[in-house]
Design a protein around this motif. Structure first.
Motif, PDB file in Angstrom:
ATOM      1  N   THR A  12      34.628  40.847  31.590  1.00  0.00           N
ATOM      2  CA  THR A  12      35.979  40.632  32.107  1.00  0.00           C
ATOM      3  C   THR A  12      36.197  41.433  33.380  1.00  0.00           C
ATOM      4  OG1 THR A  12      36.767  40.398  29.815  1.00  0.00           O
ATOM      5  CG2 THR A  12      38.432  40.678  31.539  1.00  0.00           C
ATOM      6  N   ALA A  16      41.587  40.672  35.810  1.00  0.00           N
ATOM      7  CA  ALA A  16      42.255  40.090  34.643  1.00  0.00           C
ATOM      8  C   ALA A  16      43.448  40.932  34.201  1.00  0.00           C
ATOM      9  CB  ALA A  16      41.267  39.951  33.488  1.00  0.00           C
ATOM     10  N   TYR A 108      42.922  36.183  29.809  1.00  0.00           N
ATOM     11  CA  TYR A 108      41.940  35.792  30.839  1.00  0.00           C
ATOM     12  C   TYR A 108      40.888  34.865  30.234  1.00  0.00           C
ATOM     13  CZ  TYR A 108      37.918  36.223  33.954  1.00  0.00           C
ATOM     14  OH  TYR A 108      36.840  35.951  34.765  1.00  0.00           O
TER      15      TYR A 108
END
Length: 285
Positions: A12, A16, A108
């Motif tokens: 990630t 995000a 996300y």
């Protein structure tokens, strides 16, 4: 009730994390703290220089600015941010904000997994050629064998003379590389943004970014550069190769400052310029 998506911090990117989280994190790190690490310590652990940190001190919300700069780097993942906070002994921040982090990461992931709605075909036409399959002069008209390239050349119109020199040096010599030059190779009538992203992501191994003062004012170059950087968050791949071929009056783009530059402006290094670019950078697997 549907189960929550599992959180993968390493996969990630820091982008995000939304504004609410960033402001909350700033409330913890912006104030000078005599007994705990503040934003300066975290910025130093993010490899910002002394001069960069001194400049951040003049900003109203310094850590938000630090995070905004850091998020352009390949290593800017949620996992690395948490690791830095742990090393800075700010586990209190992680504990207090963990729910916000997990929530942003899940949102996300949901956005990434969300598929576009497919519009059904309503006429009786035969099979169609997809826009993304036939986009260059060299593609098979049936869309069976899409052409691939060694590098996508990101440039603005005013720098095309140097791009033409690059074509002669890299395509028409012993290096025999295949470059994707948008104005030369892409079929007219296609969506610029869609086709550029398709070429950069799936058709080209790397992207050469021709940096100049005019590059900094180009929306197309800005989009192409940021898109290419977003493809490999958390990695140190050599996907982007910045090239400077003439002296600039404006500052070098901060988004690329962590990448090694191929500099054509210095006479002492021009003799190795094309060798470094062709044989050592673009020819890598």
């Amino acid at each position: 009730m549907a189960s929550k998506l599992s959180v993968d911090y390493e996969a990630t990117p820091i982008t995000a994390l939304n504004c609410s989280f960033r402001k909350k994190l700033g409330l913890y790190l912006n104030p000078t703290n005599p007994v705990a690490a503040d934003w300066r310590t975290v910025a130093e652990m993010m490899d910002f220089t002394y001069l960069e940190i001194k400049n951040f001190e003049n900003r109203e919300y310094p850590f938000e600015k630090v995070l905004k700069e850091w998020e352009t780097r390949p290593e800017a993942t949620v996992e690395n941010l948490l690791s830095i906070l742990k090393k800075a002994e700010r586990k209190d921040v992680i504990s207090d904000l963990k729910d916000m982090i997990d929530d942003d990461c899940r949102k996300y992931l949901e956005r990434q997994q969300r598929k576009p709605v497919q519009v059904p075909v309503v006429d009786s036409c035969g099979p169609r050629t997809q826009e993304r399959e036939v986009i260059t002069l060299y593609d098979d008209p049936q869309g069976l064998t899409p052409e691939t390239f060694d590098a996508f050349i990101c440039y603005c119109k005013s720098d095309f003379q140097f791009v033409h020199e690059m074509i002669k040096e890299l395509e028409q010599t012993k290096y025999n590389l295949k470059l994707c030059v948008f104005d030369r190779d892409v079929l007219p009538g296609t969506c610029v943004w869609t086709i550029a992203s398709e070429l950069i992501e799936k058709r080209c191994k790397r992207m050469v970014v021709v940096i100049s003062d005019d590059y900094l004012d180009s929306d197309a170059c800005d989009f192409q550069t940021k898109f290419a950087l977003s493809l490999c968050p958390g990695t140190h791949s050599k996907r982007l190769i910045p090239v400077v071929y003439k002296t600039m009056e404006k500052p070098f783009p901060s988004i690329l400052r962590f990448l090694t530059i191929c500099d054509y402006t210095r006479p002492s290094t021009q003799v190795w310029f094309w060798i470094r670019l062709a044989a050592k950078a673009l020819s890598l697997p």
